[in-house]
Design a protein around this motif. Structure first.
Motif, PDB file in Angstrom:
ATOM      1  N   GLN A  66       0.821  -1.213   0.000  1.00  8.40           N
ATOM      2  CA  GLN A  66       0.000   0.000   0.000  1.00  8.40           C
ATOM      3  C   GLN A  66       0.855   1.263   0.000  1.00  8.40           C
ATOM      4  OE1 GLN A  66       0.518  -1.884   2.700  1.00  8.40           O
ATOM      5  NE2 GLN A  66      -0.125  -0.885   4.607  1.00  8.40           N
TER       6      GLN A  66
ATOM      7  N   GLY B 276       3.342   1.522  -2.084  1.00  7.86           N
ATOM      8  CA  GLY B 276       3.886   1.601  -3.430  1.00  7.86           C
ATOM      9  C   GLY B 276       5.226   0.910  -3.595  1.00  7.86           C
TER      10      GLY B 276
ATOM     11  N   THR C 213      -6.152  -0.157  -5.661  1.00  2.80           N
ATOM     12  CA  THR C 213      -4.842   0.436  -5.930  1.00  2.80           C
ATOM     13  C   THR C 213      -4.080   0.561  -4.610  1.00  2.80           C
ATOM     14  OG1 THR C 213      -5.662   2.667  -5.580  1.00  2.80           O
ATOM     15  CG2 THR C 213      -5.815   1.767  -7.820  1.00  2.80           C
ATOM     16  N   PRO C 214      -2.766   0.753  -4.654  1.00  2.00           N
ATOM     17  CA  PRO C 214      -2.016   0.954  -3.407  1.00  2.00           C
ATOM     18  C   PRO C 214      -2.577   2.106  -2.577  1.00  2.00           C
ATOM     19  CG  PRO C 214      -0.505   0.522  -5.199  1.00  2.00           C
ATOM     20  CD  PRO C 214      -1.866   0.661  -5.823  1.00  2.00           C
ATOM     21  N   GLU C 215      -2.952   3.200  -3.219  1.00  2.00           N
ATOM     22  CA  GLU C 215      -3.464   4.363  -2.492  1.00  2.00           C
ATOM     23  C   GLU C 215      -4.787   4.037  -1.794  1.00  2.00           C
ATOM     24  OE1 GLU C 215      -0.745   5.382  -5.680  1.00  2.00           O
ATOM     25  OE2 GLU C 215      -2.681   4.316  -5.734  1.00  2.00           O
TER      26      GLU C 215
ATOM     27  N   ALA D  48      -4.152   1.771   1.159  1.00  4.00           N
ATOM     28  CA  ALA D  48      -3.532   2.505   2.266  1.00  4.00           C
ATOM     29  C   ALA D  48      -4.596   3.186   3.119  1.00  4.00           C
ATOM     30  CB  ALA D  48      -2.543   3.536   1.725  1.00  4.00           C
ATOM     31  N   ARG D  49      -5.585   3.804   2.484  1.00  3.70           N
ATOM     32  CA  ARG D  49      -6.660   4.455   3.231  1.00  3.70           C
ATOM     33  C   ARG D  49      -7.501   3.416   3.982  1.00  3.70           C
ATOM     34  NH1 ARG D  49      -6.975   7.461  -1.599  1.00  3.70           N
ATOM     35  NH2 ARG D  49      -8.864   6.335  -2.254  1.00  3.70           N
TER      36      ARG D  49
END
Length: 208
Positions: A56, A58, A118-120, A123-124
Motif C-alpha cells: 500500500q 507503493g 490500488t495501493p493508495e 492505504a486508506r
C-alpha cells in the motif's frame, strides 16, 4: 465342503493366507492414514511459492523479502461487505493480544480485486486496522499467480446494479520463517485458538 483330513489341511492353509493378507491390508491402511497428510502437503499439493507484489506504500515486496520471519497471509478485497473487515478486525485484536511478539510476525492482506484496489486505496482502507498488516496488490497476472500458489479460489460476481463483488477463499494461511506452510486459521475461529496458532507460528512450530 471338505470332510477328510487331507481336504481340511489345504482349506486351513488357504484360510491362514487370507487372514494374513487381510491383516497386511489393515496395517497398510493405518500406515497410510498416518503419513497421508504430510504426503499431500509435501509431495502432492504444497502451499505457497514465489511472488512479487506492490504494498500500500507503493513498494515492491517479494517472498524472499519475508524469509527469516513467519507470516500470515489472507486474500480478499477492500469492498468486501463482511468477511474481509471481520477477518482484519479479528487479526487486529489478535495482534494487540500478542503484545511485543506481534513484531516477530508479518501479516499480509492480498487483494483479489486489483483493478479497484490500488495501493493508495488500500492505504486508506488499512488505516482502520493494525499497522502490522501490509496490503498487497498487483496486476491481474500477478494476483492470479499468487492465488494459484496458495490454492486460493476467487471470482468476480456481477451484481444487479451493474457493479460486481468478489467471491474468495476466507482462510488465513500461516507460513513459517522459511516460507513453508504451517497451518491455517478459519474465518471467525475462536480467539483463543487463533492466538495459540499464532504463538506456535512465532515459536517455529506447526500451527495445523
Amino acid at each position: 465342503m471338505p470332510t477328510t483330513e487331507a481336504e481340511i489341511r489345504p482349506a486351513r492353509r488357504l484360510g491362514s493366507i487370507i487372514a494374513l493378507a487381510c491383516l497386511a491390508l489393515v496395517l497398510l491402511g493405518i500406515a497410510a492414514m498416518l503419513v497421508w497428510p504430510r504426503a499431500v502437503q509435501t509431495a502432492v499439493s504444497p502451499v505457497g511459492g514465489p511472488f512479487t507484489l506492490t504494498t500500500q506504500a507503493g513498494e515492491k515486496l517479494s517472498d524472499t523479502d519475508l524469509r527469516g520471519k513467519p507470516f500470515a497471509i489472507f486474500f480478499g478485497f477492500t469492498r468486501c461487505p463482511e468477511v474481509c473487515p471481520t477477518t482484519l478486525w479479528e487479526t487486529t485484536q489478535a495482534l494487540k493480544s500478542l503484545g511485543p511478539d506481534a513484531d516477530k510476525l508479518r501479516v499480509l492482506f492480498v487483494s483479489v480485486d486489483p483493478t479497484r484496489d490500488t495501493p493508495e486505496f488500500m492505504a486508506r482502507y488499512l488505516q482502520s486496522f493494525d499497522s502490522h498488516i501490509t496490503g498487497l496488490t498487483g496486476t491481474e497476472a500477478e494476483i492470479a499467480a499468487i492465488g494459484k500458489a496458495y490454492h486460493v479460489y476467487y471470482e468476480k460476481v456481477p451484481t444487479g446494479d451493474g457493479d460486481y463483488t468478489m467471491n474468495h477463499t476466507a482462510l488465513i494461511f500461516l507460513m513459517d520463517a522459511n516460507g513453508q506452510f504451517a497451518g491455517t486459521i478459519a474465518y471467525e475461529e475462536a480467539m483463543d485458538a487463533r492466538l495459540a496458532k499464532l504463538r506456535k507460528l512465532i515459536a517455529g512450530k506447526e500451527a495445523s
